[in-house]
Scaffold this motif. Structure first.
Motif, PDB file in Angstrom:
ATOM      1  N   VAL A  70      55.087  32.678  46.318  1.00 52.52           N
ATOM      2  CA  VAL A  70      54.443  33.417  45.224  1.00 52.52           C
ATOM      3  C   VAL A  70      53.569  32.597  44.517  1.00 52.52           C
ATOM      4  O   VAL A  70      54.090  31.501  44.022  1.00 52.52           O
ATOM      5  CB  VAL A  70      55.511  34.315  44.618  1.00 52.52           C
ATOM      6  CG1 VAL A  70      54.817  34.931  43.095  1.00 52.52           C
ATOM      7  CG2 VAL A  70      56.382  34.853  45.139  1.00 52.52           C
ATOM      8  N   PHE A  71      52.180  33.124  44.360  1.00 46.74           N
ATOM      9  CA  PHE A  71      51.184  32.243  43.444  1.00 46.74           C
ATOM     10  C   PHE A  71      50.900  32.947  42.580  1.00 46.74           C
ATOM     11  O   PHE A  71      51.043  34.202  42.173  1.00 46.74           O
ATOM     12  CB  PHE A  71      50.006  32.266  44.485  1.00 46.74           C
ATOM     13  CG  PHE A  71      49.926  30.959  45.594  1.00 46.74           C
ATOM     14  CD1 PHE A  71      48.763  30.237  45.474  1.00 46.74           C
ATOM     15  CD2 PHE A  71      50.877  31.043  46.396  1.00 46.74           C
ATOM     16  CE1 PHE A  71      48.846  29.115  46.364  1.00 46.74           C
ATOM     17  CE2 PHE A  71      51.014  29.919  47.302  1.00 46.74           C
ATOM     18  CZ  PHE A  71      49.996  28.966  47.433  1.00 46.74           C
ATOM     19  N   LEU A  72      50.676  31.996  41.293  1.00 46.02           N
ATOM     20  CA  LEU A  72      49.845  32.449  39.997  1.00 46.02           C
ATOM     21  C   LEU A  72      48.434  32.348  40.277  1.00 46.02           C
ATOM     22  O   LEU A  72      47.895  31.382  40.872  1.00 46.02           O
ATOM     23  CB  LEU A  72      50.377  31.805  39.046  1.00 46.02           C
ATOM     24  CG  LEU A  72      49.921  32.033  37.427  1.00 46.02           C
ATOM     25  CD1 LEU A  72      50.741  33.403  36.913  1.00 46.02           C
ATOM     26  CD2 LEU A  72      50.170  31.006  36.693  1.00 46.02           C
ATOM     27  N   ALA A  73      47.681  33.378  39.918  1.00 41.87           N
ATOM     28  CA  ALA A  73      46.386  33.532  39.927  1.00 41.87           C
ATOM     29  C   ALA A  73      45.595  33.817  38.518  1.00 41.87           C
ATOM     30  O   ALA A  73      46.278  35.011  38.077  1.00 41.87           O
ATOM     31  CB  ALA A  73      45.875  34.186  41.156  1.00 41.87           C
ATOM     32  N   VAL A  74      44.982  33.119  38.038  1.00 41.37           N
ATOM     33  CA  VAL A  74      44.061  33.601  36.714  1.00 41.37           C
ATOM     34  C   VAL A  74      42.620  33.530  37.202  1.00 41.37           C
ATOM     35  O   VAL A  74      42.070  32.739  37.355  1.00 41.37           O
ATOM     36  CB  VAL A  74      44.562  32.501  35.803  1.00 41.37           C
ATOM     37  CG1 VAL A  74      43.663  33.132  34.609  1.00 41.37           C
ATOM     38  CG2 VAL A  74      45.752  32.559  35.436  1.00 41.37           C
ATOM     39  N   THR A  75      42.036  34.871  36.726  1.00 44.30           N
ATOM     40  CA  THR A  75      40.591  35.011  37.039  1.00 44.30           C
ATOM     41  C   THR A  75      40.055  35.244  35.568  1.00 44.30           C
ATOM     42  O   THR A  75      40.490  36.003  34.662  1.00 44.30           O
ATOM     43  CB  THR A  75      40.349  36.216  37.946  1.00 44.30           C
ATOM     44  OG1 THR A  75      41.390  36.008  39.115  1.00 44.30           O
ATOM     45  CG2 THR A  75      38.935  36.594  37.953  1.00 44.30           C
ATOM     46  N   TYR A  76      38.995  34.680  35.282  1.00 42.84           N
ATOM     47  CA  TYR A  76      38.131  34.822  34.098  1.00 42.84           C
ATOM     48  C   TYR A  76      36.745  35.592  34.092  1.00 42.84           C
ATOM     49  O   TYR A  76      36.134  35.465  35.276  1.00 42.84           O
ATOM     50  CB  TYR A  76      37.765  33.271  33.471  1.00 42.84           C
ATOM     51  CG  TYR A  76      38.825  32.319  33.152  1.00 42.84           C
ATOM     52  CD1 TYR A  76      39.825  32.500  32.175  1.00 42.84           C
ATOM     53  CD2 TYR A  76      39.310  31.451  34.117  1.00 42.84           C
ATOM     54  CE1 TYR A  76      40.809  31.816  31.926  1.00 42.84           C
ATOM     55  CE2 TYR A  76      40.036  30.362  33.925  1.00 42.84           C
ATOM     56  CZ  TYR A  76      40.892  30.498  32.667  1.00 42.84           C
ATOM     57  OH  TYR A  76      41.959  29.606  32.531  1.00 42.84           O
ATOM     58  N   ASP A  77      36.564  36.153  33.065  1.00 38.31           N
ATOM     59  CA  ASP A  77      35.212  36.996  33.097  1.00 38.31           C
ATOM     60  C   ASP A  77      34.742  37.719  34.126  1.00 38.31           C
ATOM     61  O   ASP A  77      33.573  37.552  34.476  1.00 38.31           O
ATOM     62  CB  ASP A  77      34.237  35.801  32.625  1.00 38.31           C
ATOM     63  CG  ASP A  77      34.589  35.272  31.074  1.00 38.31           C
ATOM     64  OD1 ASP A  77      35.384  35.759  30.443  1.00 38.31           O
ATOM     65  OD2 ASP A  77      34.197  34.119  30.834  1.00 38.31           O
ATOM     66  N   ARG A  78      35.632  38.393  34.841  1.00 36.54           N
ATOM     67  CA  ARG A  78      35.301  39.260  36.039  1.00 36.54           C
ATOM     68  C   ARG A  78      34.735  38.489  37.257  1.00 36.54           C
ATOM     69  O   ARG A  78      33.808  38.966  37.950  1.00 36.54           O
ATOM     70  CB  ARG A  78      34.290  40.438  35.605  1.00 36.54           C
ATOM     71  CG  ARG A  78      34.924  41.164  34.241  1.00 36.54           C
ATOM     72  CD  ARG A  78      33.807  42.311  33.864  1.00 36.54           C
ATOM     73  NE  ARG A  78      34.350  42.967  32.732  1.00 36.54           N
ATOM     74  CZ  ARG A  78      34.165  42.887  31.729  1.00 36.54           C
ATOM     75  NH1 ARG A  78      33.381  41.660  31.235  1.00 36.54           N
ATOM     76  NH2 ARG A  78      34.553  43.462  30.718  1.00 36.54           N
ATOM     77  N   ASN A  79      35.080  37.228  37.199  1.00 40.48           N
ATOM     78  CA  ASN A  79      34.491  36.446  38.648  1.00 40.48           C
ATOM     79  C   ASN A  79      35.207  36.818  39.810  1.00 40.48           C
ATOM     80  O   ASN A  79      36.269  37.506  39.592  1.00 40.48           O
ATOM     81  CB  ASN A  79      34.751  34.868  38.249  1.00 40.48           C
ATOM     82  CG  ASN A  79      33.928  34.175  37.172  1.00 40.48           C
ATOM     83  OD1 ASN A  79      32.643  34.542  37.156  1.00 40.48           O
ATOM     84  ND2 ASN A  79      34.504  33.268  36.306  1.00 40.48           N
ATOM     85  N   PRO A 123      41.613  29.874  27.104  1.00 43.34           N
ATOM     86  CA  PRO A 123      40.504  30.522  26.504  1.00 43.34           C
ATOM     87  C   PRO A 123      39.628  31.605  27.497  1.00 43.34           C
ATOM     88  O   PRO A 123      39.493  31.131  28.721  1.00 43.34           O
ATOM     89  CB  PRO A 123      39.496  29.740  25.875  1.00 43.34           C
ATOM     90  CG  PRO A 123      40.359  28.278  25.927  1.00 43.34           C
ATOM     91  CD  PRO A 123      41.199  28.534  27.187  1.00 43.34           C
ATOM     92  N   PHE A 124      39.267  32.710  27.121  1.00 42.93           N
ATOM     93  CA  PHE A 124      38.293  33.436  27.961  1.00 42.93           C
ATOM     94  C   PHE A 124      37.293  34.218  27.234  1.00 42.93           C
ATOM     95  O   PHE A 124      37.509  34.642  26.115  1.00 42.93           O
ATOM     96  CB  PHE A 124      39.195  34.619  28.768  1.00 42.93           C
ATOM     97  CG  PHE A 124      40.325  35.291  27.964  1.00 42.93           C
ATOM     98  CD1 PHE A 124      39.884  36.939  27.669  1.00 42.93           C
ATOM     99  CD2 PHE A 124      41.276  35.054  27.602  1.00 42.93           C
ATOM    100  CE1 PHE A 124      40.291  37.310  26.571  1.00 42.93           C
ATOM    101  CE2 PHE A 124      42.036  35.592  26.958  1.00 42.93           C
ATOM    102  CZ  PHE A 124      41.610  37.093  26.650  1.00 42.93           C
ATOM    103  N   GLN A 125      36.134  34.366  27.618  1.00 45.58           N
ATOM    104  CA  GLN A 125      34.947  35.057  26.982  1.00 45.58           C
ATOM    105  C   GLN A 125      35.101  36.531  26.969  1.00 45.58           C
ATOM    106  O   GLN A 125      34.860  37.014  25.929  1.00 45.58           O
ATOM    107  CB  GLN A 125      33.689  34.355  27.340  1.00 45.58           C
ATOM    108  CG  GLN A 125      32.644  34.723  26.420  1.00 45.58           C
ATOM    109  CD  GLN A 125      31.261  34.038  26.750  1.00 45.58           C
ATOM    110  OE1 GLN A 125      31.293  33.170  27.566  1.00 45.58           O
ATOM    111  NE2 GLN A 125      30.265  34.250  25.870  1.00 45.58           N
ATOM    112  N   GLN A 126      35.060  37.091  28.275  1.00 42.82           N
ATOM    113  CA  GLN A 126      34.911  38.375  28.130  1.00 42.82           C
ATOM    114  C   GLN A 126      36.179  38.940  28.747  1.00 42.82           C
ATOM    115  O   GLN A 126      36.813  40.235  27.952  1.00 42.82           O
ATOM    116  CB  GLN A 126      33.978  38.866  29.419  1.00 42.82           C
ATOM    117  CG  GLN A 126      32.473  38.088  29.015  1.00 42.82           C
ATOM    118  CD  GLN A 126      31.504  38.320  30.337  1.00 42.82           C
ATOM    119  OE1 GLN A 126      31.789  39.204  31.080  1.00 42.82           O
ATOM    120  NE2 GLN A 126      30.769  37.530  30.376  1.00 42.82           N
ATOM    121  N   GLU A 127      36.887  38.603  29.703  1.00 44.84           N
ATOM    122  CA  GLU A 127      38.399  39.258  30.229  1.00 44.84           C
ATOM    123  C   GLU A 127      39.103  38.119  30.806  1.00 44.84           C
ATOM    124  O   GLU A 127      38.492  37.108  31.335  1.00 44.84           O
ATOM    125  CB  GLU A 127      37.877  40.437  31.210  1.00 44.84           C
ATOM    126  CG  GLU A 127      38.907  41.068  31.629  1.00 44.84           C
ATOM    127  CD  GLU A 127      38.540  42.173  32.703  1.00 44.84           C
ATOM    128  OE1 GLU A 127      38.954  43.372  32.607  1.00 44.84           O
ATOM    129  OE2 GLU A 127      37.793  41.658  33.643  1.00 44.84           O
TER     130      GLU A 127
END
Length: 329
Positions: A70-79, A123-127
């Motif tokens: 099971v992986f943790l995945a974090v995506t920033y700013d609609r990338n 931190p994240f700028q948009q999402e």
């Protein structure tokens, strides 16, 4: 928040999302089904994640498969890519089927029972979208929550947290162990490492502890920062001899059984991160320790094989793809 600033009031909006536990206030929360993806946190910015908590209700023979599957995945700013991408266990500095030591560092913690915490600011700028990716054929239950704050404005000095998983089977001392190769501006924060070897000369981590942890900064031909001993980089001396943890370093698993040596350790450079302006290449290099007897014996016998698993943590000015590759941008 630093203890000396707890009294300060700030114009931040507190946010929180729960996941997995559908036996209480949120009966609509789903389990993590086999071969599926589950969003456990999603916020619009500008903002910052403060805490990720996760406990997976897994026991027995399933633990090793699920903590790595099971992986943790974090995506920033609609990338279109994740900037945090690692097995749940290794990301939270848990290892070897959850048998590693319970610990509490400044930024990660494992508490009884199977209670995992990450306090690294994100931190994240948009999402931001925080997800669990189940790459196994088993359903996973449990409980999790993510806390965040919405910020009044995005600051130019903010950087994105990255975490990258690498698995490497190497032959020591001939081969080096890649830790990270990234391009951009940022600073290297730390690493969680596991090592497994059936080489008889590496019993009790002899030889494994002798690598230099090298950082090549901004295209330098020679390492600018060079820790002369793997265990020295991870905060210890004269090998890893006992279980121990503190805010910045920990040895959470040591075992020699049936001719197999296993080790797990972490290090967070909270006071002295390795800063880079254009690029960073980090590795563990054993070529300067050829006088070490266990390494000599392993090389002569041709059986110095070690299986390494590593999560590297760093901050970077722009979000990049953390899925393992030769270079991340």
């Amino acid at each position: 928040m630093p203890l000396q600033e707890l009294y300060k009031l700030r114009p931040h909006e507190s946010l929180m999302q729960n996941s997995l536990w559908h036996h209480d206030y949120h009966p609509e929360l789903p389990d993590l089904e086999p071969r599926s993806t589950l969003t456990i946190g999603s916020f619009t910015g500008p903002g910052i994640i403060r805490t990720i908590h996760l406990t997976l209700n897994i026991t027995g023979d399933d633990r090793e498969e699920l903590l790595r599957g099971v992986f943790l995945a974090v995506t920033y700013d609609r990338n279109p890519f994740p900037s945090v991408y690692a097995p749940v266990g290794d990301f939270f500095c848990d290892s070897f089927a959850g048998e590693s030591l319970c610990f509490a560092s400044a930024v990660m913690a494992k508490r009884p029972t199977n209670s995992l915490f990450c306090y690294l600011p994100m931190p994240f700028q948009q999402e931001i979208i925080v997800q669990l990716l189940n790459r196994t054929d088993k359903k996973v239950t449990g409980y999790g929550y993510v806390t965040a704050e919405r910020l009044p404005a995005w600051e130019a000095a903010n950087a994105y947290l990255h975490a990258q998983w690498r698995a490497a089977t190497v032959r020591l001392p001939q081969e080096t162990i890649p830790l990270l190769h990234t391009e951009g501006r940022g600073h290297f924060l730390g690493c969680h490492l596991t090592a497994t070897s059936a080489c008889p000369y590496f019993a009790e981590n002899q030889g494994i502890c002798e690598g230099n942890v090298e950082f090549f900064i901004d295209g330098s031909a020679q390492p600018v920062c060079n820790y002369l001993g793997t265990e020295d980089f991870f905060g210890f001396s004269w090998n890893w001899r006992k279980l121990w943890y503190d805010d910045r370093a920990g040895t959470t698993y040591l075992r020699d059984e049936g001719g197999v040596t296993k080790l797990a350790c972490y290090r967070f450079l909270l006071d002295d991160p390795v800063r880079f302006a254009t690029s960073l290449r980090a590795r563990i290099n054993y070529e300067y320790e050829l006088q070490n007897l266990p390494l000599q014996q392993a090389k002569s016998a041709g059986n110095g094989v070690v299986q390494f698993g590593m999560v590297t943590y760093w901050y970077q000015a722009s979000a990049c793809d953390a899925r393992a590759g030769e270079v991340v941008h």
